[in-house]
Design a protein around this motif. Structure first.
Motif, PDB file in Angstrom:
ATOM      1  N   THR A   1      12.657 -13.685  -4.289  1.00 37.41           N
ATOM      2  CA  THR A   1      14.111 -13.316  -4.014  1.00 37.41           C
ATOM      3  C   THR A   1      14.011 -12.546  -4.808  1.00 37.41           C
ATOM      4  OG1 THR A   1      15.233 -14.456  -3.294  1.00 37.41           O
ATOM      5  CG2 THR A   1      16.853 -12.830  -4.275  1.00 37.41           C
TER       6      THR A   1
ATOM      7  N   GLN B   1      14.014 -11.441   0.382  1.00 41.30           N
ATOM      8  CA  GLN B   1      15.626 -10.814  -0.107  1.00 41.30           C
ATOM      9  C   GLN B   1      15.788 -10.787  -1.120  1.00 41.30           C
ATOM     10  OE1 GLN B   1      17.527  -9.149   2.505  1.00 41.30           O
ATOM     11  NE2 GLN B   1      16.200 -10.516   3.750  1.00 41.30           N
TER      12      GLN B   1
ATOM     13  N   GLY C   1      21.574 -10.454   2.095  1.00 39.08           N
ATOM     14  CA  GLY C   1      21.240 -10.778   0.579  1.00 39.08           C
ATOM     15  C   GLY C   1      22.617 -11.842   0.301  1.00 39.08           C
TER      16      GLY C   1
END
Length: 367
Positions: free
Chosen positions: A149, A172, A200
């Motif tokens: 992430t 994300q 997200g």
């Protein structure tokens, strides 16, 4: 969290003279905001200064409208994507809890589970070079494709490119912002903020209605550093908020990475300073990923690289990789200025050259 709990947390954090450290001591002593307010003032005085203990006896005047705005923000969401996450909540991220100054209350819009996902901070200049912006996008894309992430601050420049890269993969992205979540700053990122909220998460420790105040942005950097296992600085000047994020990451025991650049570029000096201080020099996403072997992924087979265009064009070869003036190119090539201008325009239209402020040109590496 129900309305009464939200009210208690807001009252604790909005009471005058109660800073984050005082609030932490009170919570450690009494267990919850509600217990802080029901405790005798004498008991509070054993934990915090007398003026703080006394101030907690009365709710601040602005609490009712703030509570109303906060509850409206939570209630207006039909998707269940808005959350208030308090210290001690089961979904509070462990990595952030391990830092010296974790936020006591966070507002989240989007996938709250991403807060505990393996994350890499990607930060840098608001005024990057074209190559810096491309690097931020490429690194973030490949890291996200590898399952990481991407965490950044939604500022213009490197941050925006990092979020775009994060959105391009399954990892994300998380945007940690310096305003209330009912506002988007900068406004140019309105559409980007919408996509981050959909796919997200956007995070803030600031109450609903908080405008973009300058002191808030350096403060939010500790959350970027705290949510991640490492921070990558793509480009940064010597006086840069990105260096604050890198320092906070180092102090929290996290990895710090930096991409080197031209010795003539002000946007590279911050990265070079970090490298002198022990940050890891990286030229590809694989250089980042090898520090975290437990998160290995087959998608690492095609890592992002600081690209170097094959020099098939003599003008590209003369440009090198540093910003250069037209006069310098005339001296390097011996070509007349009008011919150079025409060729530079052709390369600019092809995406191989970028025109920079100050009548400078820079070669753009694309692969």
């Amino acid at each position: 969290m129900d309305r009464e709990e939200v009210a208690a947390w807001l009252r604790l954090l909005e009471t005058p003279h109660v800073g984050r450290e005082s609030a932490r001591r009170l919570l450690a002593a009494f267990g919850s905001p509600e217990a802080v307010f029901t405790a005798p003032i004498a008991a509070r005085r054993e934990v915090v200064a007398a003026e703080v203990a006394k101030a907690l006896d009365h709710a601040p005047d602005h609490l009712p409208p703030l509570l109303e705005a906060t509850w409206r923000w939570l209630s207006d969401d039909s998707t269940g994507a808005r959350h208030v996450v308090a210290l001690g909540d089961p979904i509070y991220p462990d990595l952030l809890l391990q830092t010296a100054d974790p936020p006591l209350l966070m507002y989240v819009q989007g996938d709250v589970n991403l807060l505990s996902a393996p994350g890499i901070g990607v930060v840098g200049s608001r005024h990057p070079t074209p190559q810096g912006k491309d690097n931020a996008l490429a690194f973030s894309t490949h890291l996200s494709q590898a399952g990481w992430t991407i965490v950044s601050g939604m500022a213009l420049g490197i941050d925006g490119a990092a979020h775009e890269g994060g959105l391009a993969g399954p990892g994300q992205t998380i945007a940690v912002v310096g305003t209330g979540l009912d506002r988007v700053y900068p406004r140019r990122h309105l559409e980007l903020a919408w996509r981050i909220a959909q796919h997200g998460a956007i995070v803030s420790e600031y109450p609903i209605g908080t405008p973009p105040l300058p002191p808030n942005f350096p403060q939010r950097n500790r959350i970027i550093a705290g949510l991640t296992r490492g921070t990558l600085v793509v480009e940064a000047a010597l006086q840069s908020g990105s260096l604050i994020t890198a320092r906070l990451a180092s102090e929290a025991g996290r990895e710090v990475f930096a991409i080197p650049g031209s010795i003539h570029s002000p946007q590279s000096r911050g990265c070079h300073a970090l490298l002198k201080q022990g940050a890891k020099l990286v030229e590809s996403a694989a250089d980042v990923l090898e520090e975290f072997p437990a998160k290995a992924s087959p998608s690492q087979a095609a890592p992002a690289k600081v690209a170097h265009t094959v020099a098939a064009d003599p003008l590209l070869e003369a440009l090198g990789f540093d910003p250069v003036s037209l006069d310098a190119l005339v001296a390097r090539t011996g070509w007349p200025a009008p011919e150079l201008n025409a060729k530079l325009l052709e390369l600019e239209l092809l995406g191989d050259v970028a025109r920079l402020p100050g009548q400078l040109f820079q070669r753009v590496s694309t692969g």
